[in-house]
Design an enzyme around this catalytic site. Structure first.
Site, PDB file in Angstrom:
ATOM      1  N   ASP A  75     -36.461  70.975 -85.959  1.00 39.92           N
ATOM      2  CA  ASP A  75     -37.393  70.851 -87.077  1.00 39.92           C
ATOM      3  C   ASP A  75     -36.724  71.223 -88.390  1.00 39.92           C
ATOM      4  O   ASP A  75     -35.686  71.873 -88.419  1.00 39.92           O
ATOM      5  CB  ASP A  75     -38.652  71.693 -86.841  1.00 39.92           C
ATOM      6  CG  ASP A  75     -38.371  73.189 -86.736  1.00 39.92           C
ATOM      7  OD1 ASP A  75     -37.314  73.573 -86.202  1.00 39.92           O
ATOM      8  OD2 ASP A  75     -39.223  73.973 -87.187  1.00 39.92           O
ATOM      9  N   GLU A 139     -38.320  76.339 -85.121  1.00 39.01           N
ATOM     10  CA  GLU A 139     -37.551  77.411 -85.766  1.00 39.01           C
ATOM     11  C   GLU A 139     -38.163  77.734 -87.127  1.00 39.01           C
ATOM     12  O   GLU A 139     -38.195  78.888 -87.534  1.00 39.01           O
ATOM     13  CB  GLU A 139     -36.086  76.995 -85.920  1.00 39.01           C
ATOM     14  CG  GLU A 139     -35.159  78.130 -86.317  1.00 39.01           C
ATOM     15  CD  GLU A 139     -35.076  78.388 -87.819  1.00 39.01           C
ATOM     16  OE1 GLU A 139     -34.617  79.468 -88.214  1.00 39.01           O
ATOM     17  OE2 GLU A 139     -35.498  77.516 -88.624  1.00 39.01           O
ATOM     18  N   GLU A 140     -38.669  76.703 -87.816  1.00 40.95           N
ATOM     19  CA  GLU A 140     -39.265  76.911 -89.135  1.00 40.95           C
ATOM     20  C   GLU A 140     -40.691  77.443 -89.033  1.00 40.95           C
ATOM     21  O   GLU A 140     -41.373  77.604 -90.043  1.00 40.95           O
ATOM     22  CB  GLU A 140     -39.248  75.596 -89.935  1.00 40.95           C
ATOM     23  CG  GLU A 140     -37.867  75.010 -90.161  1.00 40.95           C
ATOM     24  CD  GLU A 140     -36.964  75.854 -91.050  1.00 40.95           C
ATOM     25  OE1 GLU A 140     -37.425  76.868 -91.614  1.00 40.95           O
ATOM     26  OE2 GLU A 140     -35.785  75.502 -91.179  1.00 40.95           O
TER      27      GLU A 140
END
Length: 198
Positions: A75, A139-140
């Site tokens: 992402d 991850e974001e």
């Protein structure tokens, strides 16, 4: 075609696949990574993390030996948080650098790791052990994919994490300590703090 041209073309192809968080739909990039890895003979598995997002694990085994984990994420930060001179998912090379959402954080490292694995797959006698690419979602959004990966029991002898460091090798990580706190204001991603109210 030279190896460098291959890496650049593959990075452009990967960046052209939108995967912003929010909403966190990384299916197109996950499919692309899984397909590339299968093409060079990696064993590919998917970890279903959310209804729209999987982790992709690609393994190359070279007999008994240590396990090296390559880790990057699928992402990217939502491009609407910044002004773009060119469309964010139409990468261009400008002054020797590719510009587009995710080229640095972190599709650049993801594609570099895939290309390195492809080259090693063509020369299986040079290594012993296993290289495992863990391409994670979310991850974001607080590391959802990485947390899922660890909860599934991932173990490794060493790891290379592909995050932007200005090409400086970071040999350690500061770690994290999490508590739940409540504040009044407006949340914003650290890449665009001016959108929030602190």
């Amino acid at each position: 075609m030279s190896g460098d041209a291959t890496v650049i073309e593959r990075l452009a192809a990967c960046v052209a696949l939108p995967s912003p968080t929010p909403p966190g739909d990384v299916a197109r990039v996950a499919d692309w990574v899984a397909g590339r890895a299968a093409d060079f003979g990696a064993s590919v598995t998917r970890q279903h993390v959310t209804p729209v997002a999987d982790n992709v694990l690609a393994s190359l085994r070279f007999g008994d030996g240590p396990r090296l984990v390559f880790n990057s994420h699928l992402d990217v930060v939502d491009p609407s948080s910044q002004d773009w001179a060119t469309p964010p998912y139409e990468p261009v090379v400008r002054d020797g650098h590719m510009v587009g959402r995710g080229t640095c954080d972190a599709k650049g490292s993801l594609v570099a790791m895939l290309c390195a694995m492809e080259r090693l797959a063509a020369r299986p006698s040079v290594l012993t052990g296993e290289i495992l690419l863990t391409a994670v979602m979310g991850e974001e959004a607080g590391g959802l994919g990485s947390r899922h990966l660890v909860a599934q029991g991932l173990r490794a002898d060493a790891a290379v994490v592909g995050e932007p460091t200005g090409l400086t090798v970071a040999r350690a990580h500061k770690g994290t300590y999490m508590k739940r706190l409540r504040f009044r204001g407006r949340a914003a991603h650290s890449a665009s703090p001016w959108l929030g109210r602190n």
